[in-house]
Design a protein around this motif. Sequence first.
Motif, PDB file in Angstrom:
ATOM      1  N   TRP A   1       0.721  -1.077  -0.090  1.00 62.82           N
ATOM      2  CA  TRP A   1       0.044   0.144   0.031  1.00 62.82           C
ATOM      3  C   TRP A   1       0.813   1.274  -0.066  1.00 62.82           C
ATOM      4  CZ3 TRP A   1      -4.704   0.271  -1.650  1.00 62.82           C
ATOM      5  CH2 TRP A   1      -5.555  -0.842  -1.449  1.00 62.82           C
ATOM      6  N   GLN A   2       2.114   1.180   0.683  1.00 60.52           N
ATOM      7  CA  GLN A   2       2.912   2.293   0.361  1.00 60.52           C
ATOM      8  C   GLN A   2       3.238   2.493  -0.935  1.00 60.52           C
ATOM      9  OE1 GLN A   2       6.148   1.841   3.412  1.00 60.52           O
ATOM     10  NE2 GLN A   2       6.984   4.119   2.768  1.00 60.52           N
ATOM     11  N   ALA A   3       3.920   1.486  -1.635  1.00 62.46           N
ATOM     12  CA  ALA A   3       4.045   1.729  -3.193  1.00 62.46           C
ATOM     13  C   ALA A   3       2.887   2.238  -3.928  1.00 62.46           C
ATOM     14  CB  ALA A   3       4.457   0.123  -3.470  1.00 62.46           C
ATOM     15  N   TYR A   4       1.961   1.539  -3.383  1.00 62.70           N
ATOM     16  CA  TYR A   4       0.640   1.996  -4.270  1.00 62.70           C
ATOM     17  C   TYR A   4       0.470   3.662  -3.962  1.00 62.70           C
ATOM     18  CZ  TYR A   4      -4.389   3.317  -4.669  1.00 62.70           C
ATOM     19  OH  TYR A   4      -5.707   3.834  -5.080  1.00 62.70           O
ATOM     20  N   SER A   5       0.639   4.151  -2.896  1.00 60.69           N
ATOM     21  CA  SER A   5       0.498   5.571  -2.624  1.00 60.69           C
ATOM     22  C   SER A   5       1.675   6.434  -3.327  1.00 60.69           C
ATOM     23  CB  SER A   5       1.012   5.944  -0.945  1.00 60.69           C
ATOM     24  OG  SER A   5       0.739   7.340  -0.590  1.00 60.69           O
ATOM     25  N   ILE A   6       2.891   5.859  -3.508  1.00 59.60           N
ATOM     26  CA  ILE A   6       4.007   6.575  -4.079  1.00 59.60           C
ATOM     27  C   ILE A   6       3.536   6.834  -5.590  1.00 59.60           C
ATOM     28  CG2 ILE A   6       6.286   6.427  -5.128  1.00 59.60           C
ATOM     29  CD1 ILE A   6       6.835   5.051  -2.238  1.00 59.60           C
ATOM     30  N   ILE A   7       3.020   5.581  -6.200  1.00 63.83           N
ATOM     31  CA  ILE A   7       2.634   5.441  -7.638  1.00 63.83           C
ATOM     32  C   ILE A   7       1.428   6.617  -8.014  1.00 63.83           C
ATOM     33  CG2 ILE A   7       1.495   4.151  -9.202  1.00 63.83           C
ATOM     34  CD1 ILE A   7       4.309   3.522  -9.332  1.00 63.83           C
ATOM     35  N   THR A   8       0.352   6.528  -7.021  1.00 62.04           N
ATOM     36  CA  THR A   8      -0.724   7.519  -7.388  1.00 62.04           C
ATOM     37  C   THR A   8      -0.569   9.029  -6.969  1.00 62.04           C
ATOM     38  OG1 THR A   8      -1.527   6.788  -5.103  1.00 62.04           O
ATOM     39  CG2 THR A   8      -2.354   5.726  -6.889  1.00 62.04           C
ATOM     40  N   ASP A   9       0.477   9.267  -6.402  1.00 63.41           N
ATOM     41  CA  ASP A   9       0.975  10.666  -6.099  1.00 63.41           C
ATOM     42  C   ASP A   9       1.780  10.983  -7.348  1.00 63.41           C
ATOM     43  OD1 ASP A   9      -0.078  11.085  -3.470  1.00 63.41           O
ATOM     44  OD2 ASP A   9       2.100  10.454  -2.321  1.00 63.41           O
ATOM     45  N   MET A  10       2.638   9.977  -7.815  1.00 60.58           N
ATOM     46  CA  MET A  10       3.295  10.676  -9.154  1.00 60.58           C
ATOM     47  C   MET A  10       2.456  10.496 -10.547  1.00 60.58           C
ATOM     48  SD  MET A  10       6.692   7.912  -8.607  1.00 60.58           S
ATOM     49  CE  MET A  10       7.436   8.518 -10.315  1.00 60.58           C
ATOM     50  N   TYR A  11       1.475   9.881 -10.472  1.00 60.59           N
ATOM     51  CA  TYR A  11       0.515   9.684 -11.647  1.00 60.59           C
ATOM     52  C   TYR A  11      -0.883   9.477 -11.413  1.00 60.59           C
ATOM     53  CZ  TYR A  11       5.155   8.254 -13.688  1.00 60.59           C
ATOM     54  OH  TYR A  11       6.253   8.132 -14.407  1.00 60.59           O
ATOM     55  N   GLN A  12      -1.551  10.092 -12.115  1.00 67.72           N
ATOM     56  CA  GLN A  12      -3.110  10.223 -11.789  1.00 67.72           C
ATOM     57  C   GLN A  12      -3.584   8.730 -11.904  1.00 67.72           C
ATOM     58  OE1 GLN A  12      -5.244  13.007 -14.288  1.00 67.72           O
ATOM     59  NE2 GLN A  12      -7.157  11.689 -13.931  1.00 67.72           N
ATOM     60  N   PRO A  13      -4.207   8.326 -11.053  1.00 68.48           N
ATOM     61  CA  PRO A  13      -5.036   6.753 -11.043  1.00 68.48           C
ATOM     62  C   PRO A  13      -6.332   7.022 -11.453  1.00 68.48           C
ATOM     63  CG  PRO A  13      -5.169   7.543  -8.689  1.00 68.48           C
ATOM     64  CD  PRO A  13      -4.375   8.766  -9.415  1.00 68.48           C
ATOM     65  N   ASN A  14      -6.791   5.920 -12.264  1.00 70.20           N
ATOM     66  CA  ASN A  14      -8.341   5.660 -12.265  1.00 70.20           C
ATOM     67  C   ASN A  14      -8.882   4.811 -11.537  1.00 70.20           C
ATOM     68  OD1 ASN A  14     -10.692   4.930 -13.621  1.00 70.20           O
ATOM     69  ND2 ASN A  14      -9.976   4.549 -15.618  1.00 70.20           N
ATOM     70  N   PRO A  15      -9.919   5.503 -10.535  1.00 69.45           N
ATOM     71  CA  PRO A  15     -10.114   4.923  -9.343  1.00 69.45           C
ATOM     72  C   PRO A  15     -11.127   3.562  -9.773  1.00 69.45           C
ATOM     73  CG  PRO A  15     -11.435   6.882  -9.608  1.00 69.45           C
ATOM     74  CD  PRO A  15     -10.146   6.940 -10.477  1.00 69.45           C
ATOM     75  N   LYS A  16     -11.570   3.603 -11.041  1.00 63.04           N
ATOM     76  CA  LYS A  16     -12.770   2.697 -11.562  1.00 63.04           C
ATOM     77  C   LYS A  16     -11.858   1.357 -11.703  1.00 63.04           C
ATOM     78  CE  LYS A  16     -16.296   5.658 -13.387  1.00 63.04           C
ATOM     79  NZ  LYS A  16     -17.090   5.937 -14.309  1.00 63.04           N
ATOM     80  N   ARG A  17     -10.466   1.432 -12.177  1.00 63.04           N
ATOM     81  CA  ARG A  17      -9.741   0.300 -12.327  1.00 63.04           C
ATOM     82  C   ARG A  17      -8.754  -0.173 -11.363  1.00 63.04           C
ATOM     83  NH1 ARG A  17      -9.886  -2.144 -17.122  1.00 63.04           N
ATOM     84  NH2 ARG A  17      -7.951  -2.367 -17.338  1.00 63.04           N
ATOM     85  N   LEU A  18      -9.009   0.280 -10.058  1.00 62.15           N
ATOM     86  CA  LEU A  18      -8.432  -0.280  -8.880  1.00 62.15           C
ATOM     87  C   LEU A  18      -8.868  -1.519  -8.718  1.00 62.15           C
ATOM     88  CD1 LEU A  18      -6.756  -0.152  -6.311  1.00 62.15           C
ATOM     89  CD2 LEU A  18      -8.520   0.841  -5.199  1.00 62.15           C
ATOM     90  N   ARG A  19      -7.951  -2.629  -8.538  1.00 60.66           N
ATOM     91  CA  ARG A  19      -8.227  -4.222  -8.064  1.00 60.66           C
ATOM     92  C   ARG A  19      -7.511  -4.559  -7.058  1.00 60.66           C
ATOM     93  NH1 ARG A  19     -11.426  -2.725 -11.267  1.00 60.66           N
ATOM     94  NH2 ARG A  19     -12.190  -3.707 -13.092  1.00 60.66           N
ATOM     95  N   ASP A  20      -8.027  -4.812  -5.886  1.00 64.29           N
ATOM     96  CA  ASP A  20      -7.511  -4.977  -4.631  1.00 64.29           C
ATOM     97  C   ASP A  20      -7.711  -6.616  -4.183  1.00 64.29           C
ATOM     98  OD1 ASP A  20      -6.423  -5.063  -2.076  1.00 64.29           O
ATOM     99  OD2 ASP A  20      -8.140  -3.948  -1.061  1.00 64.29           O
ATOM    100  N   TRP A  21      -6.658  -7.518  -4.756  1.00 61.84           N
ATOM    101  CA  TRP A  21      -6.722  -8.639  -4.522  1.00 61.84           C
ATOM    102  C   TRP A  21      -5.581  -8.942  -3.451  1.00 61.84           C
ATOM    103  CZ3 TRP A  21      -6.748  -8.503 -10.153  1.00 61.84           C
ATOM    104  CH2 TRP A  21      -8.115  -8.483 -10.504  1.00 61.84           C
ATOM    105  N   LEU A  22      -5.370  -7.962  -2.643  1.00 61.76           N
ATOM    106  CA  LEU A  22      -4.380  -7.973  -1.389  1.00 61.76           C
ATOM    107  C   LEU A  22      -5.138  -8.187  -0.046  1.00 61.76           C
ATOM    108  CD1 LEU A  22      -1.382  -7.522  -1.090  1.00 61.76           C
ATOM    109  CD2 LEU A  22      -1.908  -5.090  -0.483  1.00 61.76           C
ATOM    110  N   SER A  23      -6.063  -7.135   0.092  1.00 58.07           N
ATOM    111  CA  SER A  23      -7.079  -7.355   1.174  1.00 58.07           C
ATOM    112  C   SER A  23      -7.882  -8.899   1.114  1.00 58.07           C
ATOM    113  CB  SER A  23      -8.132  -6.279   1.324  1.00 58.07           C
ATOM    114  OG  SER A  23      -7.268  -5.009   1.461  1.00 58.07           O
TER     115      SER A  23
END
Length: 702
Positions: A259-281
């Motif tokens: 999730w920390q890596a996710y935060s870094i990526i989305t700070d650098m590049y604009q994310p598409n929230p509809k395309r988030l796939r959380d198979w981690l939780s």
Amino acid sequence: MIFLSLCRNFIFMAEKFAFTYEQKKLMAHQTADILTEEIGLKGDAIIAVELIPDIEAGNISLDEVEKTHGESVSRILHGLDRIQKLYDKNPAVESENFRNLLLSFAEDMRVILIMIANRVNLMRQIRDTENQEAKLEVSQEAAYLYAPLAHKLGLYKLKSELEDLSLKYMEHDAYYHIREKLSATKQVRDEYIERFIKPVEQKMMAAGIRCHIKGRTKSIHSIWQKMQKQKCPFEGVYDLFAIRIIIDCPIQQEKMQCWQAYSIITDMYQPNPKRLRDWLSVPKSNGYESLHITVLGPEQKWVEVQIRTERMDEIAERGVAAHWRYKGVKGETGLDEWLTNIRTMLEHADGLDAMDQFKMDLYEDEVFVFTPAGDLWKFPVGATVLDFAYHIHSKLGNQCTGGRINGRVVPIRYQLKSGDQVEILTSANQKPRQEWLNIVKTSRAKSKIRLALKETQVKDGLFAKEMLERKFRNRKIEHDDGIMFNVIRKMGYKEVSDFYKAIADGVVDTNNVLDKFLELRDKESVVTGDNQARSAAEFELDESKIAGLNTAVNDDVLVIDRNLKGLDYQLAKCCSPIYGDDVFGFVTINGGIKIHRCDCPNAPELRRRFGYRIVKAKWSGKGSSQYSISLRVIGNDDIGIVNNLTSIISKEEKLVLRSINIDSHDGLFSGNIVVMLEDTSRLEALLKKLRTVKGVKQVERI
């Protein structure tokens, strides 16, 4: 020799590709290498594979194998033989049920793994074969059977290879078109990936996250699937590659660092929230764990980023046994337990040694049986021949007298066993009986029997009523509905249908009924009040309910499955088949049969997903039926061209113009013409004449 056909037909398909003994030995060794290097199998499985060419050549017998190499090697060969017997029944291998039965028949898990490894090797070797028909057959099996098996066992690398090779042989032009496009764009793609990865790596290092990042191009088959699904060209597939961030950290810190890596990526590049796939939780049911996000990268391009740990990546890449999920299927618990054991074995190298003692014990509450045509159906344990008959069609069930199982005649009470090939025996004199409800296991068969009993009761009741009225006429007694109703009530029957059924069954004597009628008639000179005569219409039944359920939609004769005629069917609206078309039947959810043209646009998908519900069909006898056909016409917008078209149609004998809809644009006209005609020969003749009209560019059937 028992294993001759096994080795010839199943393992190497030698009769199709004419491999020599030396080639078979080489291929056996190559298959063994795949088992060892790419799956992690060793020991008895490798020995069994290496022995197959010698068994075929007669150099060694099964008994000698057991004496020389032990019971485990012999068991593997025996498992391969049992599966070969399934192939002898010519089943529809694209059926999901066939994959299930395949697993339940394999006595040893290594049998399934050997099958997958062998098919991968075979697909690699047949590139230059001249036998295109055999090549296509092998490729179809790889796509419909072996690739899904590999996927469900977590062998993702082999699954992708099987899919790509199948596409290469089955859709040659599409495969090379995509490959050439990938090659042409490789340099640009690599440069873009490098530009994306470099700043991300720097940010990760600064945050103290140990990781490595790589770009992974999608498989050719995956790209082709996306092109088909989205109906777009190669250039329309924007996610040709994915960026994978693989983190090296202790298992206790996996979620936090992902999730920390996710935060870094989305700070650098604009994310598409509809395309988030959380198979981690919540991991996928097959154990897959990862975090997927799509971001808007450099040059305003959407890029998929996958975030996972070394452990997660190893499971995803090397393969674990995926859980096979069946909603509402009782055998799921046993299947999950089995696949969990396989997962453990494939995750831990030491666990492979335990396969020597491992056997499968699946599907204890269901059986899989074949039709004579090779279709495979699933029934609950305890299901009988009668269940099978009603599963095919109500008429077949109502006339069932028994079955022929693997060539042996059995009664309707015979309980089906997995692998049985069932042929239903019928008699026109057979009728459903009340005790049949205690024989069948499925609710579908029970409901059909109850319906048939009710229809039989109605028919018998009408016959009994006619017989009683005939008695009245013979004795010159005037029938009175009101008095008859009182007779029925006084004889203890609450329902009129029960009374007439008793007459039909011989329980009630018609002479006694007449005597009671006369007795009441003499006592009742006037009928009033509660005894007012009721109309006979209250007791009449809709004749359509007893006319039978199997009235065809036209009077042309269609033979379904092998020699079944008179079955209830409908013509599919998606392709509008007519007499003379090559057709097949598709058994719908409610048990009815829809007839499709073999070139129906939906046919490939129906065969791929529901191959077990496909039945053969062909036109047999010509009646007087006419069919509605839609034609697409395109041509130059010349004066009088529409009149010329309609004139040709109107002059045709036994041909009716139903509608015509024409649009004109930029000097061209296009439109649809709907006509009624008898068969394909009349259709071809009409198309030929319409194409001769000056200015017509194209006429085709829709």
